[in-house]
Design a protein around this motif. Structure first.
Motif, PDB file in Angstrom:
ATOM      1  N   ILE A  22      30.362  40.231  40.015  1.00  0.00           N
ATOM      2  CA  ILE A  22      31.004  39.208  40.835  1.00  0.00           C
ATOM      3  C   ILE A  22      30.215  39.023  42.122  1.00  0.00           C
ATOM      4  O   ILE A  22      29.601  39.959  42.636  1.00  0.00           O
ATOM      5  CB  ILE A  22      32.480  39.568  41.172  1.00  0.00           C
ATOM      6  CG1 ILE A  22      32.577  40.932  41.866  1.00  0.00           C
ATOM      7  CG2 ILE A  22      33.345  39.527  39.944  1.00  0.00           C
ATOM      8  CD1 ILE A  22      33.975  41.283  42.324  1.00  0.00           C
ATOM      9  N   LYS A  23      30.248  37.799  42.634  1.00  0.00           N
ATOM     10  CA  LYS A  23      29.577  37.476  43.899  1.00  0.00           C
ATOM     11  C   LYS A  23      30.630  37.218  44.962  1.00  0.00           C
ATOM     12  O   LYS A  23      31.582  36.474  44.725  1.00  0.00           O
ATOM     13  CB  LYS A  23      28.680  36.244  43.731  1.00  0.00           C
ATOM     14  CG  LYS A  23      27.523  36.455  42.761  1.00  0.00           C
ATOM     15  CD  LYS A  23      26.692  35.191  42.613  1.00  0.00           C
ATOM     16  CE  LYS A  23      25.529  35.415  41.648  1.00  0.00           C
ATOM     17  NZ  LYS A  23      24.713  34.179  41.457  1.00  0.00           N
ATOM     18  N   ILE A  24      30.459  37.835  46.122  1.00  0.00           N
ATOM     19  CA  ILE A  24      31.440  37.713  47.196  1.00  0.00           C
ATOM     20  C   ILE A  24      30.757  37.284  48.489  1.00  0.00           C
ATOM     21  O   ILE A  24      29.764  37.883  48.899  1.00  0.00           O
ATOM     22  CB  ILE A  24      32.178  39.045  47.445  1.00  0.00           C
ATOM     23  CG1 ILE A  24      32.903  39.497  46.179  1.00  0.00           C
ATOM     24  CG2 ILE A  24      33.173  38.901  48.600  1.00  0.00           C
ATOM     25  CD1 ILE A  24      33.601  40.845  46.308  1.00  0.00           C
ATOM     26  N   MET A  25      31.300  36.251  49.131  1.00  0.00           N
ATOM     27  CA  MET A  25      30.798  35.803  50.425  1.00  0.00           C
ATOM     28  C   MET A  25      31.789  36.205  51.506  1.00  0.00           C
ATOM     29  O   MET A  25      32.988  35.967  51.377  1.00  0.00           O
ATOM     30  CB  MET A  25      30.594  34.283  50.448  1.00  0.00           C
ATOM     31  CG  MET A  25      29.916  33.787  51.722  1.00  0.00           C
ATOM     32  SD  MET A  25      29.558  32.007  51.695  1.00  0.00           S
ATOM     33  CE  MET A  25      31.012  31.370  52.518  1.00  0.00           C
ATOM     34  N   VAL A  28      35.622  34.529  48.101  1.00  0.00           N
ATOM     35  CA  VAL A  28      35.210  34.124  49.444  1.00  0.00           C
ATOM     36  C   VAL A  28      36.251  34.607  50.447  1.00  0.00           C
ATOM     37  O   VAL A  28      37.460  34.458  50.232  1.00  0.00           O
ATOM     38  CB  VAL A  28      35.064  32.588  49.552  1.00  0.00           C
ATOM     39  CG1 VAL A  28      34.707  32.179  50.979  1.00  0.00           C
ATOM     40  CG2 VAL A  28      34.004  32.085  48.571  1.00  0.00           C
ATOM     41  N   VAL A  29      35.788  35.184  51.543  1.00  0.00           N
ATOM     42  CA  VAL A  29      36.672  35.613  52.617  1.00  0.00           C
ATOM     43  C   VAL A  29      36.817  34.461  53.611  1.00  0.00           C
ATOM     44  O   VAL A  29      35.814  33.887  54.053  1.00  0.00           O
ATOM     45  CB  VAL A  29      36.124  36.863  53.331  1.00  0.00           C
ATOM     46  CG1 VAL A  29      36.993  37.215  54.544  1.00  0.00           C
ATOM     47  CG2 VAL A  29      36.070  38.043  52.366  1.00  0.00           C
ATOM     48  N   LEU A  48      39.785  34.929  48.661  1.00  0.00           N
ATOM     49  CA  LEU A  48      40.258  33.985  47.648  1.00  0.00           C
ATOM     50  C   LEU A  48      39.282  33.941  46.483  1.00  0.00           C
ATOM     51  O   LEU A  48      38.082  34.179  46.659  1.00  0.00           O
ATOM     52  CB  LEU A  48      40.420  32.584  48.253  1.00  0.00           C
ATOM     53  CG  LEU A  48      41.330  32.490  49.488  1.00  0.00           C
ATOM     54  CD1 LEU A  48      40.482  32.460  50.758  1.00  0.00           C
ATOM     55  CD2 LEU A  48      42.202  31.235  49.434  1.00  0.00           C
ATOM     56  N   ILE A  49      39.786  33.635  45.303  1.00  0.00           N
ATOM     57  CA  ILE A  49      38.979  33.599  44.086  1.00  0.00           C
ATOM     58  C   ILE A  49      38.824  32.150  43.644  1.00  0.00           C
ATOM     59  O   ILE A  49      39.792  31.392  43.591  1.00  0.00           O
ATOM     60  CB  ILE A  49      39.633  34.431  42.974  1.00  0.00           C
ATOM     61  CG1 ILE A  49      39.810  35.889  43.453  1.00  0.00           C
ATOM     62  CG2 ILE A  49      38.783  34.392  41.705  1.00  0.00           C
ATOM     63  CD1 ILE A  49      40.607  36.755  42.492  1.00  0.00           C
ATOM     64  N   VAL A 104      35.793  46.116  53.746  1.00  0.00           N
ATOM     65  CA  VAL A 104      37.055  46.076  54.509  1.00  0.00           C
ATOM     66  C   VAL A 104      37.616  44.674  54.646  1.00  0.00           C
ATOM     67  O   VAL A 104      38.784  44.498  55.023  1.00  0.00           O
ATOM     68  CB  VAL A 104      36.880  46.680  55.918  1.00  0.00           C
ATOM     69  CG1 VAL A 104      36.529  48.143  55.832  1.00  0.00           C
ATOM     70  CG2 VAL A 104      35.841  45.917  56.721  1.00  0.00           C
ATOM     71  N   MET A 105      36.817  43.652  54.357  1.00  0.00           N
ATOM     72  CA  MET A 105      37.277  42.280  54.523  1.00  0.00           C
ATOM     73  C   MET A 105      38.047  41.762  53.301  1.00  0.00           C
ATOM     74  O   MET A 105      38.674  40.701  53.365  1.00  0.00           O
ATOM     75  CB  MET A 105      36.083  41.357  54.788  1.00  0.00           C
ATOM     76  CG  MET A 105      35.240  41.743  55.987  1.00  0.00           C
ATOM     77  SD  MET A 105      36.143  41.706  57.546  1.00  0.00           S
ATOM     78  CE  MET A 105      36.256  39.946  57.810  1.00  0.00           C
ATOM     79  N   LEU A 106      38.030  42.499  52.201  1.00  0.00           N
ATOM     80  CA  LEU A 106      38.635  41.994  50.965  1.00  0.00           C
ATOM     81  C   LEU A 106      40.154  42.070  50.967  1.00  0.00           C
ATOM     82  O   LEU A 106      40.841  41.228  50.396  1.00  0.00           O
ATOM     83  CB  LEU A 106      38.090  42.769  49.763  1.00  0.00           C
ATOM     84  CG  LEU A 106      36.580  42.678  49.543  1.00  0.00           C
ATOM     85  CD1 LEU A 106      36.194  43.438  48.275  1.00  0.00           C
ATOM     86  CD2 LEU A 106      36.130  41.225  49.450  1.00  0.00           C
TER      87      LEU A 106
END
Length: 563
Positions: free
Chosen positions: A108-111, A164-165, A398-399, A461-463
């Motif tokens: 998964i890719k997370i920004m 995405v945060v 959010l996804i 920690v932002m998730l």
């Protein structure tokens, strides 16, 4: 372990939302503001994405709440405070909050926003977290100071990361509407008892989850925050004690003390230039954004700038500036107020409560005689203060819509791991990394080494996060005092009619109030006249404020009051 939610309120979002995160996100985040969106409100705005979702409609979307029993805080939450842990870290006693690895290893890719220099994607910290959670994350970390620009561009494109945060202070203009258009409804995975698959997410308070409702659907995984949280007037207790100063308990007492304490010749000034943020609390002024609106007992809806106390607070702060009691660099808005505070050039620093620990920890070795405390917020007249509750959550992950089932499950697994409570192996790993690689434990206190300081930063920690807490194993007394300050102040807290509602205003009003923050800054510094502020209020009313008032009244009438 570190505090996870020293978040500031919409009512007191702080001198700088971004500078606050720069100093505390590494500790596990937090923040300010409270904007966002939802279901149509009806009337002339029917069919739009303006408004909010509350009541029974919202309740159906919310995850079931199952409190964590993994670790019992020494100081339970009270009056909207964070919880507090004041014991040492016993690694042998750490519990497991995720007994079964929930991730399947699907990539998964997370920004996410990031403050500082991001570590390499294959660093030891990321590798260890992926192995423990069963994930395979590619981090697309973006500069937190310019995150809104990048977020807007990404959401306008056809290529959106899997997760995405989104911080609340970026939910303006087109970004707010894009959240509804580009991110999926998580209710099929989390509503009701479905969340029990993810025990740490189930332990997030319902008020925080309610803030994750966007566009009539549960889209945001929240980072919970204490609602009894305001900008705090931190003061140099060591200097107060040495000089025999009495802590002020009214606006007049503060002004009198400030005159006595200031000596330009000795290069000592009473306070920093962000006194306005504490003045809002002293005078009982509501915050900006949706939190600034409230319906009185007479049924009339008003915005913060219409409160008589709004001008009273500004005029009082202007007196402090005019008397030369604010450090010249603070008046000019240059340099670092925190450094001026620890060097003794200013004796009161109006900042986020998290900075209490941050500065004490920073100075522990080089300046051991330094002692910091927080003034209790007072009513301007010397009576009890009138304080307004902070938002229960202001950062979400959010996804994206269209994500595969494997992607969704792995994103939720990562969020559940990140939301592990204090006293668990997962929390220790998220906050400190791997023992021996990123930190060592000395006398029950985890201490990061150079690698830990460069790798274990503000990504995971932002998730998501557990319910708000403070825990400082190296300075446990500060954790205690932070919680007790919130508990004392929380006793005077009330909720506005819009509390707990994720609201998005009609786009045509998006910039209606945008000029006031700069106007306030200029006025207290003597660069604008009181008549300029009064004229701005009049213009605000005629340019849409009165119509926006009608919109809010309809919204509150339809959804019920948050208080």
């Amino acid at each position: 372990m570190t505090p996870n939610a020293a978040s500031s309120s919409a009512a007191s979002s702080g001198p700088s939302r971004r500078s606050f995160l720069a100093s505390t996100a590494v500790a596990t985040a937090a923040v300010a503001g409270g904007m966002p969106l939802l279901a149509a409100c009806g009337g002339s705005d029917s069919g739009s994405r303006d408004g909010t979702t509350s009541g029974k409609a919202a309740d159906k979307m919310l995850p079931a709440y199952v409190a964590s029993t993994v670790a019992t805080p020494d100081l339970p939450s009270k009056n909207g405070s964070a919880a507090g842990y004041t014991g040492k870290v016993d690694l042998a006693a750490l519990k497991t909050s995720v007994p079964k690895k929930l991730g399947t290893g699907a990539p998964i890719k997370i920004m996410s926003p990031f403050w500082g220099s991001p570590p390499k994607g294959d660093c030891a910290y990321y590798t260890a977290l992926d192995a423990a959670a069963g994930t395979k994350i590619t981090w697309q970390n973006q500069d937190g100071n310019t995150y809104g620009e990048k977020l807007g561009a990404v959401l306008a494109s056809s290529s959106i990361p899997d997760m995405v945060v989104v911080p609340s202070w970026e939910l303006v203009g087109k970004i707010a509407n894009a959240v509804t258009a580009k991110f999926m409804d998580l209710s099929p995975y989390l509503a009701g008892d479905k969340v029990k698959k993810y025990p740490n997410l189930a332990a997030i308070p319902s008020d925080a989850w309610r803030m994750g409702i966007f566009g009539g659907a549960l889209r945001g995984i929240p980072m919970p925050a204490a609602t009894a949280n305001w900008i705090a007037p931190l003061y140099r207790k060591d200097i107060f004690d040495k000089k025999g100063y009495t802590v002020p308990k009214s606006a007049d007492e503060f002004l009198s003390w400030a005159r006595d304490a200031t000596s330009a010749k000795a290069k000592v000034w009473a306070c920093d230039g962000n006194l306005t943020w504490s003045a809002w609390s002293f005078f009982g002024v509501r915050g900006s954004g949706p939190g600034g609106w409230d319906m009185g007992s007479d049924g009339k809806v008003t915005y913060r700038i219409e409160q008589p106390e709004y001008l009273e607070a500004l005029e009082w702060v202007r007196k402090v500036f005019d008397a030369g009691l604010v450090h010249p660099d603070d008046k000019a808005r240059t340099g670092d107020a925190g450094q001026r505070f620890t060097s003794g050039q200013i004796l009161v620093w109006n900042t986020n409560l998290a900075d209490w620990y941050g500065k004490a920890s920073e100075q522990a070795q080089s300046n051991p005689s330094l002692k910091i405390d927080a003034m209790d917020l007072f009513g301007a007249d010397g009576g009890n203060p009138k304080l307004y509750a902070s938002s229960p959550a202001t950062i979400w992950s959010l996804i994206r819509k269209g994500a595969s089932k494997a992607t969704i499950e792995n994103a939720l697994a990562a969020a559940d791991f990140s939301a592990a409570p204090y006293g668990t192996k997962e929390r220790m790993l998220v906050d400190y990394g791997v023992e021996g690689t990123h930190y060592t434990v000395k006398n029950g206190v985890p201490v990061k080494n150079d690698l830990g300081n460069s790798e274990v930063l503000n990504a995971w920690v932002m998730l998501a996060a557990p319910a708000a807490y403070y825990a400082h194993p190296d300075l446990p007394e500060i954790a205690r005092k932070q919680v007790e300050w919130q508990q004392r102040m929380g006793a005077f807290m009330k909720k506005t009619s819009t509390f707990g509602m994720n609201i998005v205003e009609p786009t045509r009003y998006a910039n209606l109030s945008s000029q006031f923050e700069q106007l306030e800054i200029d006025y207290v510094r003597g660069n604008r006249k009181l008549s300029d502020v009064q004229q701005a209020i009049s213009t605000w009313k005629s340019s849409g404020g009165d119509k926006l008032r009608d919109w809010y009244k309809e919204l509150i009438d339809k959804n019920g009051s948050g208080n």
